[in-house]
Motif scaffolding. Structure first.
Motif, PDB file in Angstrom:
ATOM      1  N   GLU A  77      57.899  22.906  71.259  1.00  0.00           N
ATOM      2  CA  GLU A  77      59.049  22.508  72.033  1.00  0.00           C
ATOM      3  C   GLU A  77      59.451  21.162  70.901  1.00  0.00           C
ATOM      4  OE1 GLU A  77      59.494  20.650  76.102  1.00  0.00           O
ATOM      5  OE2 GLU A  77      57.771  21.263  75.528  1.00  0.00           O
ATOM      6  N   GLY A  78      61.270  21.199  70.809  1.00  0.00           N
ATOM      7  CA  GLY A  78      61.980  20.591  70.343  1.00  0.00           C
ATOM      8  C   GLY A  78      63.423  20.202  71.417  1.00  0.00           C
ATOM      9  N   CYS A  79      64.267  20.079  69.954  1.00  0.00           N
ATOM     10  CA  CYS A  79      65.242  20.105  69.970  1.00  0.00           C
ATOM     11  C   CYS A  79      66.269  20.859  69.044  1.00  0.00           C
ATOM     12  CB  CYS A  79      66.032  18.727  69.906  1.00  0.00           C
ATOM     13  SG  CYS A  79      65.438  17.334  71.252  1.00  0.00           S
ATOM     14  N   ALA A  80      67.431  21.345  69.606  1.00  0.00           N
ATOM     15  CA  ALA A  80      68.509  22.075  68.292  1.00  0.00           C
ATOM     16  C   ALA A  80      69.613  21.897  68.822  1.00  0.00           C
ATOM     17  CB  ALA A  80      68.449  23.312  69.247  1.00  0.00           C
ATOM     18  N   TYR A  81      70.602  21.611  66.829  1.00  0.00           N
ATOM     19  CA  TYR A  81      72.024  21.369  67.449  1.00  0.00           C
ATOM     20  C   TYR A  81      72.745  22.888  66.403  1.00  0.00           C
ATOM     21  CZ  TYR A  81      70.760  19.300  62.832  1.00  0.00           C
ATOM     22  OH  TYR A  81      70.050  19.034  61.960  1.00  0.00           O
ATOM     23  N   LEU A  82      73.944  22.933  66.434  1.00  0.00           N
ATOM     24  CA  LEU A  82      74.548  23.697  65.937  1.00  0.00           C
ATOM     25  C   LEU A  82      75.608  23.008  64.461  1.00  0.00           C
ATOM     26  CD1 LEU A  82      76.791  25.554  68.712  1.00  0.00           C
ATOM     27  CD2 LEU A  82      74.653  27.014  67.059  1.00  0.00           C
ATOM     28  N   ASP A  83      75.186  23.752  63.268  1.00  0.00           N
ATOM     29  CA  ASP A  83      75.611  23.402  61.940  1.00  0.00           C
ATOM     30  C   ASP A  83      76.158  23.901  61.100  1.00  0.00           C
ATOM     31  OD1 ASP A  83      77.159  21.169  60.302  1.00  0.00           O
ATOM     32  OD2 ASP A  83      75.130  20.175  60.610  1.00  0.00           O
ATOM     33  N   LYS A  84      76.955  23.879  60.099  1.00  0.00           N
ATOM     34  CA  LYS A  84      76.669  24.428  58.955  1.00  0.00           C
ATOM     35  C   LYS A  84      75.663  24.973  58.396  1.00  0.00           C
ATOM     36  CE  LYS A  84      81.844  25.247  58.454  1.00  0.00           C
ATOM     37  NZ  LYS A  84      82.253  26.878  58.695  1.00  0.00           N
ATOM     38  N   LEU A  85      75.435  26.801  58.037  1.00  0.00           N
ATOM     39  CA  LEU A  85      74.406  27.228  57.772  1.00  0.00           C
ATOM     40  C   LEU A  85      74.373  26.530  56.016  1.00  0.00           C
ATOM     41  CD1 LEU A  85      74.063  30.269  59.279  1.00  0.00           C
ATOM     42  CD2 LEU A  85      72.549  28.420  59.705  1.00  0.00           C
TER      43      LEU A  85
ATOM     44  N   LEU B 210      88.985  25.607  64.826  1.00  0.00           N
ATOM     45  CA  LEU B 210      89.303  27.079  64.632  1.00  0.00           C
ATOM     46  C   LEU B 210      90.172  27.299  63.781  1.00  0.00           C
ATOM     47  CD1 LEU B 210      88.879  27.912  68.700  1.00  0.00           C
ATOM     48  CD2 LEU B 210      87.449  28.152  66.768  1.00  0.00           C
ATOM     49  N   LYS B 211      91.086  26.217  62.914  1.00  0.00           N
ATOM     50  CA  LYS B 211      91.970  27.032  62.296  1.00  0.00           C
ATOM     51  C   LYS B 211      91.538  26.999  61.265  1.00  0.00           C
ATOM     52  CE  LYS B 211      96.263  25.838  60.768  1.00  0.00           C
ATOM     53  NZ  LYS B 211      97.620  24.430  60.256  1.00  0.00           N
ATOM     54  N   ASN B 212      90.654  25.998  60.567  1.00  0.00           N
ATOM     55  CA  ASN B 212      89.973  26.117  59.575  1.00  0.00           C
ATOM     56  C   ASN B 212      88.691  26.358  59.179  1.00  0.00           C
ATOM     57  OD1 ASN B 212      88.520  24.067  59.638  1.00  0.00           O
ATOM     58  ND2 ASN B 212      90.686  22.604  59.022  1.00  0.00           N
ATOM     59  N   GLY B 213      87.879  26.419  60.208  1.00  0.00           N
ATOM     60  CA  GLY B 213      86.873  26.648  60.087  1.00  0.00           C
ATOM     61  C   GLY B 213      85.658  25.876  59.820  1.00  0.00           C
ATOM     62  N   MET B 214      86.194  24.029  60.292  1.00  0.00           N
ATOM     63  CA  MET B 214      84.919  23.034  59.391  1.00  0.00           C
ATOM     64  C   MET B 214      84.500  22.056  61.325  1.00  0.00           C
ATOM     65  SD  MET B 214      85.156  23.319  56.194  1.00  0.00           S
ATOM     66  CE  MET B 214      84.411  22.151  56.397  1.00  0.00           C
ATOM     67  N   ILE B 215      83.453  21.687  60.968  1.00  0.00           N
ATOM     68  CA  ILE B 215      83.489  21.635  61.655  1.00  0.00           C
ATOM     69  C   ILE B 215      83.250  19.997  61.588  1.00  0.00           C
ATOM     70  CG2 ILE B 215      81.096  20.128  62.541  1.00  0.00           C
ATOM     71  CD1 ILE B 215      79.561  22.664  61.909  1.00  0.00           C
ATOM     72  N   ASP B 216      84.767  18.793  62.954  1.00  0.00           N
ATOM     73  CA  ASP B 216      85.350  18.146  62.600  1.00  0.00           C
ATOM     74  C   ASP B 216      84.205  17.391  63.948  1.00  0.00           C
ATOM     75  OD1 ASP B 216      87.270  18.493  61.042  1.00  0.00           O
ATOM     76  OD2 ASP B 216      88.246  18.792  62.323  1.00  0.00           O
TER      77      ASP B 216
ATOM     78  N   ALA C 224      63.068  24.249  62.228  1.00  0.00           N
ATOM     79  CA  ALA C 224      63.349  25.963  61.841  1.00  0.00           C
ATOM     80  C   ALA C 224      64.985  25.669  61.937  1.00  0.00           C
ATOM     81  CB  ALA C 224      63.137  26.195  63.558  1.00  0.00           C
ATOM     82  N   LYS C 225      65.832  26.769  61.496  1.00  0.00           N
ATOM     83  CA  LYS C 225      67.233  27.460  61.119  1.00  0.00           C
ATOM     84  C   LYS C 225      66.888  28.609  61.612  1.00  0.00           C
ATOM     85  CE  LYS C 225      68.361  27.918  56.886  1.00  0.00           C
ATOM     86  NZ  LYS C 225      69.484  27.770  56.113  1.00  0.00           N
ATOM     87  N   ILE C 226      67.895  29.086  62.789  1.00  0.00           N
ATOM     88  CA  ILE C 226      68.331  29.683  63.138  1.00  0.00           C
ATOM     89  C   ILE C 226      69.396  30.407  63.050  1.00  0.00           C
ATOM     90  CG2 ILE C 226      68.009  30.833  65.405  1.00  0.00           C
ATOM     91  CD1 ILE C 226      66.347  28.110  65.612  1.00  0.00           C
ATOM     92  N   SER C 227      70.020  31.332  62.786  1.00  0.00           N
ATOM     93  CA  SER C 227      71.194  32.016  62.495  1.00  0.00           C
ATOM     94  C   SER C 227      70.721  33.648  63.014  1.00  0.00           C
ATOM     95  CB  SER C 227      71.384  32.262  60.532  1.00  0.00           C
ATOM     96  OG  SER C 227      70.166  33.427  60.394  1.00  0.00           O
ATOM     97  N   LYS C 228      71.807  34.179  62.244  1.00  0.00           N
ATOM     98  CA  LYS C 228      71.892  35.764  63.475  1.00  0.00           C
ATOM     99  C   LYS C 228      71.538  36.721  63.585  1.00  0.00           C
ATOM    100  CE  LYS C 228      75.724  39.128  62.762  1.00  0.00           C
ATOM    101  NZ  LYS C 228      76.782  39.869  62.266  1.00  0.00           N
TER     102      LYS C 228
ATOM    103  N   ASN D 156      78.735  32.431  64.110  1.00  0.00           N
ATOM    104  CA  ASN D 156      78.618  33.303  63.499  1.00  0.00           C
ATOM    105  C   ASN D 156      79.637  33.245  62.314  1.00  0.00           C
ATOM    106  OD1 ASN D 156      75.205  33.732  63.542  1.00  0.00           O
ATOM    107  ND2 ASN D 156      75.956  34.384  65.348  1.00  0.00           N
ATOM    108  N   LYS D 157      80.537  33.349  62.813  1.00  0.00           N
ATOM    109  CA  LYS D 157      81.452  33.542  61.664  1.00  0.00           C
ATOM    110  C   LYS D 157      82.188  32.820  60.949  1.00  0.00           C
ATOM    111  CE  LYS D 157      83.474  37.733  64.795  1.00  0.00           C
ATOM    112  NZ  LYS D 157      84.547  38.527  65.313  1.00  0.00           N
ATOM    113  N   ASN D 158      81.693  31.671  61.275  1.00  0.00           N
ATOM    114  CA  ASN D 158      81.991  30.389  60.045  1.00  0.00           C
ATOM    115  C   ASN D 158      80.686  29.395  59.923  1.00  0.00           C
ATOM    116  OD1 ASN D 158      84.982  29.394  60.900  1.00  0.00           O
ATOM    117  ND2 ASN D 158      84.254  30.431  63.126  1.00  0.00           N
ATOM    118  N   SER D 159      79.564  30.856  59.349  1.00  0.00           N
ATOM    119  CA  SER D 159      78.497  30.224  59.346  1.00  0.00           C
ATOM    120  C   SER D 159      77.979  29.329  59.811  1.00  0.00           C
ATOM    121  CB  SER D 159      78.582  30.243  57.394  1.00  0.00           C
ATOM    122  OG  SER D 159      79.011  31.160  56.897  1.00  0.00           O
ATOM    123  N   ILE D 160      77.843  29.031  60.985  1.00  0.00           N
ATOM    124  CA  ILE D 160      76.969  28.202  61.729  1.00  0.00           C
ATOM    125  C   ILE D 160      76.193  28.309  62.747  1.00  0.00           C
ATOM    126  CG2 ILE D 160      77.584  26.578  63.993  1.00  0.00           C
ATOM    127  CD1 ILE D 160      80.244  26.308  63.114  1.00  0.00           C
ATOM    128  N   GLY D 161      75.022  28.517  62.247  1.00  0.00           N
ATOM    129  CA  GLY D 161      73.946  27.673  63.034  1.00  0.00           C
ATOM    130  C   GLY D 161      72.615  27.674  63.986  1.00  0.00           C
TER     131      GLY D 161
END
Length: 180
Positions: free
Chosen positions: A172-180, A45-51, A94-98, A77-82
């Motif tokens: 039907e499938g699986c989804a995960y969050l990552d940088k767009l 939450l400080k630098n917006g990166m995924i660790d 698929a890719k799902i964003s805002k 969404n503010k950190n460009s993650i979808g």
């Protein structure tokens, strides 16, 4: 692999996507709900990166907050993650964003969508419901504690499953969050 699953069953509170953890340096991390090679992914939450944080290090961290579904979605969404998603029979991804669904099955389709975010009043699971004017509907939901979605052993395990009704055909499938 069995030890990893056992660890998650013993530590079920690690599996909710809206949890915020603080480490010994007072850095805050938002859980994104995916695991790979004994590590879990978090939004710093400080630098917006995924660790990717080792589970032994995560045990030393303190849960300091639990975000509402809307606050969680706003932060990612503010950190460009979808959401990224995929499934088989037939193969699709698929890719799902805002407000966009990029759906690839036989052809790539870019579809404008509206998204509703909530916690299920029945299961208390995080839900993303989306729809379009073109007759496309979808649901992403977090799985019950201790359960993972894993479509392929070579991929990231995640706590999110996805269903897409693309003009009458259900995917039907699986989804995960990552940088767009």
């Amino acid at each position: 692999m069995k030890k990893l699953i056992l660890l998650f069953l013993l530590l079920p509170n690690l599996l909710l996507a809206q949890e915020v953890y603080t480490n010994s340096s007072y850095q805050e991390f938002l859980s994104l709900g995916s695991m790979e090679n004994g590590k879990q992914n978090f939004l710093n939450l400080k630098n917006g990166m995924i660790d990717w944080i080792n589970l032994s290090e995560l045990q030393k961290m303190e849960q300091t907050d639990m975000l509402s579904p809307h606050t969680f979605w706003d932060k990612v969404n503010k950190n460009s993650i979808g959401f990224y998603a995929n499934g088989y029979e037939p193969f699709w991804n698929a890719k799902i964003s805002k407000n966009k669904l990029q759906f690839i099955s036989l052809k790539e389709k870019n579809i404008n969508i509206a998204i509703d975010i909530k916690n299920s009043s029945l299961t208390r699971n995080f839900l993303v419901i989306f729809h379009s004017k073109d007759g496309v509907y979808g649901l992403i939901r977090s799985l019950p504690k201790g359960t993972f979605c894993e479509a392929n052993l070579d991929e990231i395990t995640s706590i999110y499953e996805i269903f897409i009704d693309y003009k009458g055909e259900i995917f039907e499938g699986c989804a995960y969050l990552d940088k767009l």
